[in-house]
Design a protein around this motif. Structure first.
Motif, PDB file in Angstrom:
ATOM      1  N   GLY A 163       0.775  -1.229   0.000  1.00 49.99           N
ATOM      2  CA  GLY A 163       0.000   0.000   0.000  1.00 49.99           C
ATOM      3  C   GLY A 163       0.805   1.277   0.000  1.00 49.99           C
ATOM      4  N   SER A 164       1.974   1.267  -0.654  1.00 53.34           N
ATOM      5  CA  SER A 164       2.893   2.404  -0.536  1.00 53.34           C
ATOM      6  C   SER A 164       2.864   3.368  -1.715  1.00 53.34           C
ATOM      7  CB  SER A 164       4.318   1.890  -0.347  1.00 53.34           C
ATOM      8  OG  SER A 164       4.720   1.092  -1.454  1.00 53.34           O
ATOM      9  N   VAL A 165       2.149   3.038  -2.804  1.00 59.51           N
ATOM     10  CA  VAL A 165       2.170   3.917  -3.973  1.00 59.51           C
ATOM     11  C   VAL A 165       0.756   4.278  -4.401  1.00 59.51           C
ATOM     12  CG1 VAL A 165       4.389   3.027  -4.784  1.00 59.51           C
ATOM     13  CG2 VAL A 165       2.282   2.021  -5.664  1.00 59.51           C
ATOM     14  N   ASP A 166       0.660   5.417  -5.074  1.00 53.71           N
ATOM     15  CA  ASP A 166      -0.622   5.898  -5.581  1.00 53.71           C
ATOM     16  C   ASP A 166      -0.919   5.370  -6.980  1.00 53.71           C
ATOM     17  OD1 ASP A 166      -1.308   7.809  -3.378  1.00 53.71           O
ATOM     18  OD2 ASP A 166       0.587   8.702  -4.024  1.00 53.71           O
ATOM     19  N   ALA A 167       0.126   4.975  -7.703  1.00 55.27           N
ATOM     20  CA  ALA A 167      -0.084   4.478  -9.068  1.00 55.27           C
ATOM     21  C   ALA A 167       1.041   3.542  -9.469  1.00 55.27           C
ATOM     22  CB  ALA A 167      -0.174   5.642 -10.054  1.00 55.27           C
ATOM     23  N   VAL A 168       0.677   2.541 -10.260  1.00 51.47           N
ATOM     24  CA  VAL A 168       1.622   1.640 -10.924  1.00 51.47           C
ATOM     25  C   VAL A 168       1.461   1.880 -12.419  1.00 51.47           C
ATOM     26  CG1 VAL A 168       2.256  -0.744 -11.418  1.00 51.47           C
ATOM     27  CG2 VAL A 168       1.513  -0.102  -9.111  1.00 51.47           C
ATOM     28  N   ILE A 169       2.558   2.104 -13.122  1.00 52.37           N
ATOM     29  CA  ILE A 169       2.523   2.386 -14.554  1.00 52.37           C
ATOM     30  C   ILE A 169       3.392   1.382 -15.296  1.00 52.37           C
ATOM     31  CG2 ILE A 169       3.007   4.086 -16.363  1.00 52.37           C
ATOM     32  CD1 ILE A 169       0.899   5.079 -14.512  1.00 52.37           C
TER      33      ILE A 169
ATOM     34  N   GLY B 285      -7.758   2.375  -3.715  1.00 48.76           N
ATOM     35  CA  GLY B 285      -8.134   3.467  -4.594  1.00 48.76           C
ATOM     36  C   GLY B 285      -7.039   3.898  -5.548  1.00 48.76           C
ATOM     37  N   GLY B 286      -5.835   3.322  -5.397  1.00 46.77           N
ATOM     38  CA  GLY B 286      -4.728   3.660  -6.288  1.00 46.77           C
ATOM     39  C   GLY B 286      -4.969   3.163  -7.699  1.00 46.77           C
ATOM     40  N   ALA B 287      -4.228   3.719  -8.658  1.00 46.95           N
ATOM     41  CA  ALA B 287      -4.479   3.472 -10.080  1.00 46.95           C
ATOM     42  C   ALA B 287      -3.412   2.587 -10.711  1.00 46.95           C
ATOM     43  CB  ALA B 287      -4.552   4.794 -10.825  1.00 46.95           C
ATOM     44  N   LEU B 288      -3.854   1.739 -11.628  1.00 49.46           N
ATOM     45  CA  LEU B 288      -2.968   0.977 -12.498  1.00 49.46           C
ATOM     46  C   LEU B 288      -3.121   1.532 -13.902  1.00 49.46           C
ATOM     47  CD1 LEU B 288      -1.123  -1.365 -13.378  1.00 49.46           C
ATOM     48  CD2 LEU B 288      -3.165  -2.828 -13.449  1.00 49.46           C
ATOM     49  N   GLY B 289      -2.004   1.922 -14.523  1.00 53.02           N
ATOM     50  CA  GLY B 289      -2.027   2.451 -15.877  1.00 53.02           C
ATOM     51  C   GLY B 289      -1.152   1.632 -16.800  1.00 53.02           C
ATOM     52  N   LEU B 290      -1.706   1.249 -17.949  1.00 57.72           N
ATOM     53  CA  LEU B 290      -0.989   0.488 -18.975  1.00 57.72           C
ATOM     54  C   LEU B 290      -1.058   1.284 -20.271  1.00 57.72           C
ATOM     55  CD1 LEU B 290      -2.725  -2.974 -18.340  1.00 57.72           C
ATOM     56  CD2 LEU B 290      -0.673  -2.084 -17.206  1.00 57.72           C
ATOM     57  N   ILE B 291       0.059   1.435 -20.961  1.00 56.33           N
ATOM     58  CA  ILE B 291       0.057   2.244 -22.175  1.00 56.33           C
ATOM     59  C   ILE B 291       1.033   1.671 -23.197  1.00 56.33           C
ATOM     60  CG2 ILE B 291       1.777   3.870 -21.222  1.00 56.33           C
ATOM     61  CD1 ILE B 291       0.220   6.106 -22.732  1.00 56.33           C
ATOM     62  N   TRP B 292       0.626   1.740 -24.463  1.00 54.80           N
ATOM     63  CA  TRP B 292       1.466   1.269 -25.566  1.00 54.80           C
ATOM     64  C   TRP B 292       1.371   2.226 -26.745  1.00 54.80           C
ATOM     65  CZ3 TRP B 292      -1.506  -2.308 -22.839  1.00 54.80           C
ATOM     66  CH2 TRP B 292      -0.849  -3.434 -22.321  1.00 54.80           C
ATOM     67  N   ASN B 293       2.457   2.359 -27.496  1.00 61.90           N
ATOM     68  CA  ASN B 293       2.420   2.922 -28.839  1.00 61.90           C
ATOM     69  C   ASN B 293       2.230   1.763 -29.813  1.00 61.90           C
ATOM     70  OD1 ASN B 293       2.800   5.738 -28.457  1.00 61.90           O
ATOM     71  ND2 ASN B 293       4.979   5.395 -28.049  1.00 61.90           N
ATOM     72  N   VAL B 294       1.106   1.744 -30.510  1.00 65.22           N
ATOM     73  CA  VAL B 294       0.763   0.651 -31.425  1.00 65.22           C
ATOM     74  C   VAL B 294       0.893   1.152 -32.859  1.00 65.22           C
ATOM     75  CG1 VAL B 294      -1.039  -0.967 -32.114  1.00 65.22           C
ATOM     76  CG2 VAL B 294      -0.834  -0.279 -29.713  1.00 65.22           C
TER      77      VAL B 294
ATOM     78  N   ALA C 168      -4.051   3.652 -24.148  1.00 62.18           N
ATOM     79  CA  ALA C 168      -3.827   3.727 -22.708  1.00 62.18           C
ATOM     80  C   ALA C 168      -5.020   3.128 -21.972  1.00 62.18           C
ATOM     81  CB  ALA C 168      -3.626   5.177 -22.287  1.00 62.18           C
ATOM     82  N   TYR C 169      -4.725   2.427 -20.887  1.00 64.45           N
ATOM     83  CA  TYR C 169      -5.758   1.742 -20.107  1.00 64.45           C
ATOM     84  C   TYR C 169      -5.538   2.064 -18.636  1.00 64.45           C
ATOM     85  CZ  TYR C 169      -5.934  -0.915 -24.460  1.00 64.45           C
ATOM     86  OH  TYR C 169      -6.008  -1.266 -25.783  1.00 64.45           O
ATOM     87  N   ASP C 170      -6.641   2.246 -17.914  1.00 60.52           N
ATOM     88  CA  ASP C 170      -6.509   2.508 -16.484  1.00 60.52           C
ATOM     89  C   ASP C 170      -7.600   1.784 -15.712  1.00 60.52           C
ATOM     90  OD1 ASP C 170      -8.798   4.730 -15.740  1.00 60.52           O
ATOM     91  OD2 ASP C 170      -8.044   5.039 -17.764  1.00 60.52           O
ATOM     92  N   CYS C 171      -7.297   1.437 -14.485  1.00 57.49           N
ATOM     93  CA  CYS C 171      -8.269   0.868 -13.548  1.00 57.49           C
ATOM     94  C   CYS C 171      -7.804   1.199 -12.141  1.00 57.49           C
ATOM     95  CB  CYS C 171      -8.431  -0.639 -13.755  1.00 57.49           C
ATOM     96  SG  CYS C 171      -6.939  -1.614 -13.515  1.00 57.49           S
ATOM     97  N   ARG C 172      -8.651   0.914 -11.167  1.00 56.94           N
ATOM     98  CA  ARG C 172      -8.357   1.283  -9.776  1.00 56.94           C
ATOM     99  C   ARG C 172      -8.366   0.063  -8.877  1.00 56.94           C
ATOM    100  NH1 ARG C 172      -7.242   6.833  -8.343  1.00 56.94           N
ATOM    101  NH2 ARG C 172      -7.696   8.000 -10.248  1.00 56.94           N
ATOM    102  N   ARG C 173      -7.505   0.120  -7.867  1.00 61.19           N
ATOM    103  CA  ARG C 173      -7.559  -0.915  -6.844  1.00 61.19           C
ATOM    104  C   ARG C 173      -8.813  -0.733  -5.991  1.00 61.19           C
ATOM    105  NH1 ARG C 173      -3.912  -2.297  -1.398  1.00 61.19           N
ATOM    106  NH2 ARG C 173      -5.698  -3.323  -0.443  1.00 61.19           N
TER     107      ARG C 173
END
Length: 257
Positions: free
Chosen positions: A103-109, A133-142, A250-255
């Motif tokens: 529980g130490s970060v607000d976001a994982v990218i 409530g923290g966010a997970l973000g996934l992103i790619w250049n396609v 780009a994709y995002d979701c929340r814990r």
């Protein structure tokens, strides 16, 4: 990736770290809006980037004012990152064993990286280090294969793929919906990587993990095919600058608590 790093990544990214740093595309300016609006990243945020490589995306995270820890299993890649982005902390680590407390970060990218380690165990590790409530973000250049020459280029490089994981297979989606996370939300942006054909097409080809990991003679054949394609394409041949078109997805979701 829980048992180690895929051989294409371990060899290709280590041997090709210089060309990777020089030839990979950046990201559209709208990404800063995505980081702020979808992931709520700002000056008070603590963020871990997983699979940070040479820091192409890390510099955008640093620009938000957030406190950033950049991780990657390939030391040669992180050496580039550390030399250009002294404001980001670094750690050599695999995605399933992040050196962070619960529980130490607000976001994982993960930027152009998640397909290498898309397992339920890794997503569970992301949930462990995220605060509720923290966010997970996934992103790619396609690559925009709607453009004929980009489609032709992809047909050339795809022949050398072997079993290396890639975003285009969409296999990474199998871990979603993920326990403890909201559904994924998608944002699509456009991006043109502009430069000489050698920089943005040949260099980009050489920075691909499974191309970089080829024996020298096979790698030379692949590059010769790419240069022949450039010479045979009126939109590219003889041009001082060209634009390699991408769709940035780009994709995002929340814990969930």
């Amino acid at each position: 990736m829980s048992d180690g790093v895929h051989r294409a990544a371990a060899t290709g990214f280590a041997d090709g770290a210089d060309i990777y740093a020089a030839s990979r595309p950046g990201y559209p300016a709208e990404v800063l809006d995505w980081l702020r609006d979808c992931l709520a990243i700002g000056p008070d945020s603590k963020v871990v980037e997983v699979g940070a490589g040479t820091g192409l995306f890390t510099r955008l995270l640093v620009d938000t004012g957030a406190s950033v820890v950049a991780t990657d299993p390939v030391p040669e890649m992180l050496a580039h990152l550390a030399s250009t982005l002294p404001g980001a902390a670094t750690a050599v680590a695999t995605a399933d064993a992040l050196p962070l407390p619960d529980g130490s970060v607000d976001a994982v990218i993960c930027a152009t990286a998640f397909h290498w380690f898309a397992t339920p165990q890794v997503v569970a590790e992301f949930r462990r280090v995220l605060r509720p409530g923290g966010a997970l973000g996934l992103i790619w250049n396609v690559r925009d294969v709607g453009v004929p020459w980009v489609r032709r280029l992809s047909k050339i490089t795809d022949r050398y793929q072997d079993d290396a994981p890639r975003q285009k297979s969409q296999a990474w989606r199998a871990v979603f919906p993920a326990p403890g996370f909201t559904p994924l939300h998608e944002t699509v942006m456009r991006y043109d990587h502009a430069g000489t054909a050698e920089e943005v097409i040949v260099g980009r080809t050489l920075s691909t993990s499974f191309i970089a990991a080829l024996p020298e003679d096979r790698r030379a054949v692949a590059v010769a095919e790419v240069r022949a394609m450039i010479a045979d394409t009126p939109a590219l041949a003889g041009r001082e600058r060209v634009a390699f078109p991408y769709l940035t997805k780009a994709y995002d979701c929340r814990r969930i608590e």
